[in-house]
Design an enzyme around this catalytic site. Structure first.
Site, mmCIF file in Angstrom:
data_model
loop_
_atom_site.group_PDB
_atom_site.id
_atom_site.type_symbol
_atom_site.label_atom_id
_atom_site.label_comp_id
_atom_site.label_asym_id
_atom_site.label_seq_id
_atom_site.Cartn_x
_atom_site.Cartn_y
_atom_site.Cartn_z
ATOM 1 N N LYS A 1 0.829 -1.211 0.000
ATOM 2 C CA LYS A 1 0.000 0.000 0.000
ATOM 3 C C LYS A 1 0.868 1.267 0.000
ATOM 4 O O LYS A 1 2.087 1.202 0.237
ATOM 5 C CB LYS A 1 -0.923 -0.055 1.211
ATOM 6 N N TYR B 1 -12.697 -1.938 -3.273
ATOM 7 C CA TYR B 1 -13.141 -2.006 -1.877
ATOM 8 C C TYR B 1 -14.664 -1.884 -1.745
ATOM 9 O O TYR B 1 -15.154 -1.545 -0.670
ATOM 10 C CB TYR B 1 -12.432 -0.923 -1.057
ATOM 11 N N PHE C 1 -15.212 3.811 7.466
ATOM 12 C CA PHE C 1 -13.862 4.174 7.013
ATOM 13 C C PHE C 1 -13.699 4.111 5.489
ATOM 14 O O PHE C 1 -12.601 4.307 4.971
ATOM 15 C CB PHE C 1 -12.807 3.275 7.686
ATOM 16 N N ARG D 1 -1.803 -14.589 4.833
ATOM 17 C CA ARG D 1 -2.457 -13.814 5.899
ATOM 18 C C ARG D 1 -1.729 -13.997 7.230
ATOM 19 O O ARG D 1 -1.663 -13.080 8.040
ATOM 20 C CB ARG D 1 -3.947 -14.143 5.967
ATOM 21 N N THR E 1 -4.974 -7.021 10.884
ATOM 22 C CA THR E 1 -5.224 -5.712 10.252
ATOM 23 C C THR E 1 -4.713 -4.566 11.120
ATOM 24 O O THR E 1 -4.185 -3.570 10.624
ATOM 25 C CB THR E 1 -6.754 -5.521 10.039
ATOM 26 N N ARG F 1 2.953 -6.631 9.038
ATOM 27 C CA ARG F 1 2.282 -5.473 9.621
ATOM 28 C C ARG F 1 2.878 -5.073 10.969
ATOM 29 O O ARG F 1 2.966 -3.885 11.276
ATOM 30 C CB ARG F 1 0.779 -5.732 9.723
ATOM 31 N N ASN G 1 -1.905 0.196 6.735
ATOM 32 C CA ASN G 1 -1.412 -1.080 7.271
ATOM 33 C C ASN G 1 -0.509 -1.866 6.314
ATOM 34 O O ASN G 1 -0.475 -3.098 6.351
ATOM 35 C CB ASN G 1 -2.577 -1.925 7.806
ATOM 36 N N HIS H 1 -1.963 -5.591 1.617
ATOM 37 C CA HIS H 1 -3.254 -6.265 1.478
ATOM 38 C C HIS H 1 -2.979 -7.732 1.193
ATOM 39 O O HIS H 1 -2.019 -8.062 0.502
ATOM 40 C CB HIS H 1 -4.030 -5.656 0.292
ATOM 41 N N GLU I 1 -9.516 -10.575 -7.418
ATOM 42 C CA GLU I 1 -8.608 -9.433 -7.237
ATOM 43 C C GLU I 1 -7.448 -9.496 -8.236
ATOM 44 O O GLU I 1 -7.001 -8.468 -8.762
ATOM 45 C CB GLU I 1 -8.097 -9.404 -5.796
HETATM 46 P P1 CMP Z 1 -7.319 -4.770 4.151
HETATM 47 O O1 CMP Z 1 -7.692 -5.860 5.094
HETATM 48 O O2 CMP Z 1 -6.230 -4.959 3.196
HETATM 49 O O3 CMP Z 1 -8.636 -4.323 3.347
HETATM 50 C C1 CMP Z 1 -9.636 -3.551 3.990
HETATM 51 C C2 CMP Z 1 -8.969 -2.346 4.551
HETATM 52 O O4 CMP Z 1 -9.789 -1.434 5.217
HETATM 53 C C3 CMP Z 1 -7.972 -2.780 5.629
HETATM 54 O O5 CMP Z 1 -6.931 -3.488 5.042
HETATM 55 C C4 CMP Z 1 -7.600 -1.451 6.218
HETATM 56 O O6 CMP Z 1 -6.636 -0.766 5.429
HETATM 57 C C5 CMP Z 1 -8.935 -0.722 6.100
HETATM 58 N N1 CMP Z 1 -9.557 -0.680 7.412
HETATM 59 C C6 CMP Z 1 -10.110 -1.694 8.100
HETATM 60 N N2 CMP Z 1 -10.589 -1.265 9.278
HETATM 61 C C7 CMP Z 1 -10.323 0.053 9.331
HETATM 62 C C8 CMP Z 1 -10.587 1.060 10.283
HETATM 63 N N3 CMP Z 1 -11.223 0.788 11.421
HETATM 64 N N4 CMP Z 1 -10.169 2.314 10.014
HETATM 65 C C9 CMP Z 1 -9.559 2.603 8.837
HETATM 66 N N5 CMP Z 1 -9.286 1.673 7.886
HETATM 67 C C10 CMP Z 1 -9.668 0.421 8.132
#
Ligand code: CMP
Length: 139
Positions: A11, A51, A59, A87, A93, A104, A114, A117, A128
């Site tokens: 990212k 997304y 968010f 994962r 996350t 991460r 984060n 992905h 994807e």
């Molecule tokens: P990822 O799991 O790659 O895909 C969904 C994304 O949403 C996740 O990574 C985060 O980057 C984002 N995300 C998930 N939860 C939150 C949150 N509470 N606040 C901001 N971003 C979020």
């Protein structure tokens, strides 16, 4: 596509913080091979579509804004049990909850920024991958 492939993005924070090399090393050292890779920047429309599953989440706008804020690296990775093992390698996350030595834990700044992905299922890995790569770009 075989179910031993997953899709990842490094990212914008990974690129901004100079972590491309370290993260790709962690991925290849964990036994993943790279089947496709590109350096690109998502348009607002692409980020919204990618997304879309999160479109009702609070968010969502922040996520789209962040994912279009700079370039990303998109890649398809191959390994036995790729989706689950990747994962595990990337961790939770929320980096404050991610296991030590995960990508991460080492490189993510926050739940939003984060670092990486990773697809959450074989079906999403295929969707994807096809979203980002044409068949001539996959090796
Ligand atoms: P990822 O799991 O790659 O895909 C969904 C994304 O949403 C996740 O990574 C985060 O980057 C984002 N995300 C998930 N939860 C939150 C949150 N509470 N606040 C901001 N971003 C979020």
């Amino acid at each position: 596509m075989a179910n031993n492939r997953t899709f990842t993005m490094l990212k914008p924070d990974s690129i901004e913080n100079g972590n491309i090399g370290n993260i790709i090393s962690m991925i290849t050292e964990a036994g993943f091979s790279i089947k496709a890779m590109k350096f690109t920047r998502l348009s607002e429309q692409q980020a919204k579509e990618f997304y879309a599953v999160h479109s009702e989440r609070p968010f969502y706008n922040e996520l789209v804004e962040y994912m279009t804020s700079g370039p990303i690296i998109a890649a398809i990775l191959e390994k036995n049990n790729a989706v689950e093992d990747f994962r595990t390698l990337i961790g939770n996350t929320d980096p404050s909850l991610a296991e030590k030595n995960t990508i991460r834990a080492k490189y993510a700044e926050s739940k939003g920024r984060n670092a990486v992905h990773g697809s959450d299922s074989d079906e999403n890995a295929r969707i994807e991958s096809e979203f980002h790569f044409s068949s001539s770009e996959i090796f």
